[in-house]
Design an enzyme around this catalytic site. Sequence first.
Site, PDB file in Angstrom:
ATOM      1  N   THR A  80       0.838  -1.171   0.229  1.00  0.00           N
ATOM      2  CA  THR A  80       0.209  -0.172   0.143  1.00  0.00           C
ATOM      3  C   THR A  80       0.807   1.649  -0.084  1.00  0.00           C
ATOM      4  O   THR A  80      -0.051   2.415  -0.362  1.00  0.00           O
ATOM      5  CB  THR A  80      -1.138   0.535   1.349  1.00  0.00           C
ATOM      6  OG1 THR A  80       0.205  -0.017   2.147  1.00  0.00           O
ATOM      7  CG2 THR A  80      -2.271  -1.114   0.480  1.00  0.00           C
ATOM      8  N   CYS A  81       2.159   1.194   0.105  1.00  0.00           N
ATOM      9  CA  CYS A  81       2.819   2.071   0.478  1.00  0.00           C
ATOM     10  C   CYS A  81       3.110   3.157  -1.037  1.00  0.00           C
ATOM     11  O   CYS A  81       3.818   4.083  -1.170  1.00  0.00           O
ATOM     12  CB  CYS A  81       4.155   1.939   1.733  1.00  0.00           C
ATOM     13  SG  CYS A  81       3.432   1.573   2.780  1.00  0.00           S
ATOM     14  N   PHE A  82       3.057   1.869  -2.216  1.00  0.00           N
ATOM     15  CA  PHE A  82       3.805   2.081  -3.481  1.00  0.00           C
ATOM     16  C   PHE A  82       2.323   1.872  -4.129  1.00  0.00           C
ATOM     17  O   PHE A  82       2.464   2.080  -5.302  1.00  0.00           O
ATOM     18  CB  PHE A  82       5.097   1.713  -3.492  1.00  0.00           C
ATOM     19  CG  PHE A  82       5.819   1.146  -2.855  1.00  0.00           C
ATOM     20  CD1 PHE A  82       6.441   2.820  -2.733  1.00  0.00           C
ATOM     21  CD2 PHE A  82       6.565   0.491  -1.790  1.00  0.00           C
ATOM     22  CE1 PHE A  82       7.778   2.926  -1.725  1.00  0.00           C
ATOM     23  CE2 PHE A  82       6.822   0.566  -1.055  1.00  0.00           C
ATOM     24  CZ  PHE A  82       7.968   1.859  -0.918  1.00  0.00           C
TER      25      PHE A  82
END
Length: 913
Positions: A880-882
């Site tokens: 989810t960070c990227f």
Amino acid sequence: MSPYRQTPPPATAPKAQRGSKESSSVEVSSGDSQSSLSPGEVDQDIMKRAAARKLIERYFYQLVDGCGDSNCDNQYCASSGVVRNLTPDEAAAQAIQLYSKEARLCEVSPQKVPRINAISSQDSTAIESSPSGSSIANSTLSSECGPSGSDSTPSSQKNLDSSSITDLIILEKILPNISGPSDNNSSRTKPPTILTEESLAELCSTWESSPKLLVRAIGEVFSQPECLSRCFPAKRLQEHENASPVDNAEEKESIRAKEKDPDKDEDLVADPPFDLESCRRAFDHLKKVPSNVYSSALMTALTTLCDNIIVIRGKLDNIVNCFLIAFEVPNMGYGEFLETVLPSLCEAADHLSFEDQGKLVRKWATHCKDNLRNTLESLQQLITIKVMSTNYAREFCVQDDNKVTLATKFMKIVYYANLLAGVMEPNTLREEEISLPQQLDSLEEALDQISHFGSSKMAKQAQLDDPLGLVLNVNDLDSRRPFIPFEEFYNETLSDIIEMDHDFSCYRSRKFSFMKHSFILVPATKTLGLYFDNRIRMYSERHSSLMNALIGSAPPKPYLRLKVRRDHLIADTLIGLELVAMERVLDFKKQLVVEFEEEQGVDEGGVSKEFFQLIVEEIFNPDYGMFTYQSETNMTWFNPTSFETVAQFTLIGIVLGLAIYNNIILAVNFPMVVYRKLMGKKGSFEDLVDWNPVLFNGLKNLLEYTEDDVEDVYMQTFRICYQDVFGNNIFHELKENGDQIYVTQNNKQEFVDLYADFLLNKSVECQFKAFRRGFVMVMDESPLALLFRPEEVEQLVCGSKNFDFMELELSTEYDGGYTPESQIIKDFWSIVHNLSMKNKKKLLQFTTGSDRVPVGGLSRLKLIIARNGPNSDRLPTAHTCFNVLLLPEYETKEKLNDRLLKAINYAKGFGML
């Protein structure tokens, strides 16, 4: 060779530029030869020409009106009875001949009585005068250059172009001067020539027979600010001009006495009132003339006008009238006018003082509302054409393009005029400034030190950065409904081409920046500007922390770290934020890093997204007691009877500020009035429309009720009733002894204003002030108020409401061997497009950490779908960070659908793969 030729110059000989007296030399052409005149010779030539004009003028009036002596024996005088009735053309030609042979002049000069519009078109080949006995124009002969000086084209002292003199006589007969006839014996310069509705109509009616009269009038009047600014005067001024000299003198003395300045030696009409409707009617006549007759002369004149405005800036009181008239010119937004004249007007306006720009704003807002949209569309077209036709690079970026920047600056004038032309609220509804201490011993001390909570430091800074707004004392927060919707000021073509990192650098270095003209940028582009500002502050705090660690003054704390437990999320968060507020408020400017206990996820953005989503779900839950939920509108509002302390509301404001600061979208449903109050504007009656539409409609019906039996029909006093979260009725008196005061036709507006003020401001004053304190602790130095209006802040906080998954598909990238033509990718998008909206939001939550759409739409997400091995029973996973979705290459569409639904419905927590 003498510089003065004895033969007259051809009619097409080029004229020298105005101001030739100041040049070192002037080239003079006559026939085939050329010679150069020194400044002294030019002055001598001008003096000779002036003397010749005066003599020719005396001959002319002697032939037309006579000397007034009934016993006159001069054969060249109309009073002798020898001279027959002459037309202006014939009189002008004969006057030149009499001057050449030095004919006899009567000692008594004819008395010239000013008359306007005394000629009419008699046939298709000539313009003839009125019947015998009428006088010529209300002014003396003037040079072809108008009030700026004489024509520098040399000619013989005793041989002038008769057709040119005739045209001038006829033209000055049509065009009145602002101060009436000139005095031959006066040393004062000739007053400027002006256009009126009647004079322009007459010129337009005769264009077929004498087009050069119209062209010459346009060239003289529209090129000089002194002339154009006095054109189309109000009726009162025209009546004043037609008054006798004695009456004018008496009126002047009367006005000077009233002004208590008897020594003032200025014309009564130094700043004549401008009649916009007369100007428009005059231009309606001009529209009937083929544009090819006058357009070239008009463009040249207006371009010269702009150059002259730049030169005389600050020296003409009514300079703004030039812009009012110029933007009423037909075809201003088309063709060559758009490409040449409009940029020149923008440059001229940029040289006006802010006071003059403010005058232009107010006059446009008051008198030219219906022309604002045309002006805006012309500016937008100019900017768009220039941007699309130019290849910008780092060496020459759009901020360096004068046409674009000057048009943008001028659009700010239109923007403020648009605000004032719409529905404005009084600026008394603005909040006062707030100041924050940099170091606090406790959160309660911080709340005590922050006294009057009001318009934030951000809003004040935005106003200080805009001197025009300061002069007008106008803020877009005061605009309830602009005359033209704000969205029409967006220029998407410009927004797409701007490199916001460079524009932010210009903003910080105080060069021209579109961030200071944010009305022209779409919200998605402005979001980048805010992002760069936030990131630079984060890096600055990180660098400061590391430097302090190097010198041993403090342990290294480059990030704002929050360690929380999922089961105690609210308590852990509020305690952690309170400790930061007590130790060092500036730590809120650091990048947020969240860690869930007993989970291995490393926060590169995705963990923070889930943290904010979870905390918002709990805090804004009505069962928590801090906020109420209105089922009719699905809106969240502050609980006026909350048992929570103000410190907790402050910490919730900090959470909201941290979400914006860290570029995270929240799932909150505040009414618009919250964002208006957050930006520094108190709530008012019209804010009830989305807060409580039923109540709004009821109060609106009360205001629209016109009968006198309001008291009997509504039976409403100034005592109101509302309910707390437990359903108990609470009574409140809007004014002292309110239960004894009934609402009537006379006081109903007061009742509505007090009612709305209580519900939106006073009843939640403590809660909202604390909430906003926390918000400002994070965002006090941010350009948020400079860039965004309240409705745009709502998009920034909540994201877009446009869930267009076709945009997401088109913007998605692929990795690990997948391409848009891979069968599993085709199956994936086929499944996604058929999902319910609930499951689509879950898919967004699973892949990006948030179920909200960023400002600008789903195309801004930049989703990546990567191959995660061959067919298997594993579920899809995500970083989810990227925004990366790891998708195994399932063998069938049915299996893909099954695994995808299970993944998005049962995903929770973070782990290491």
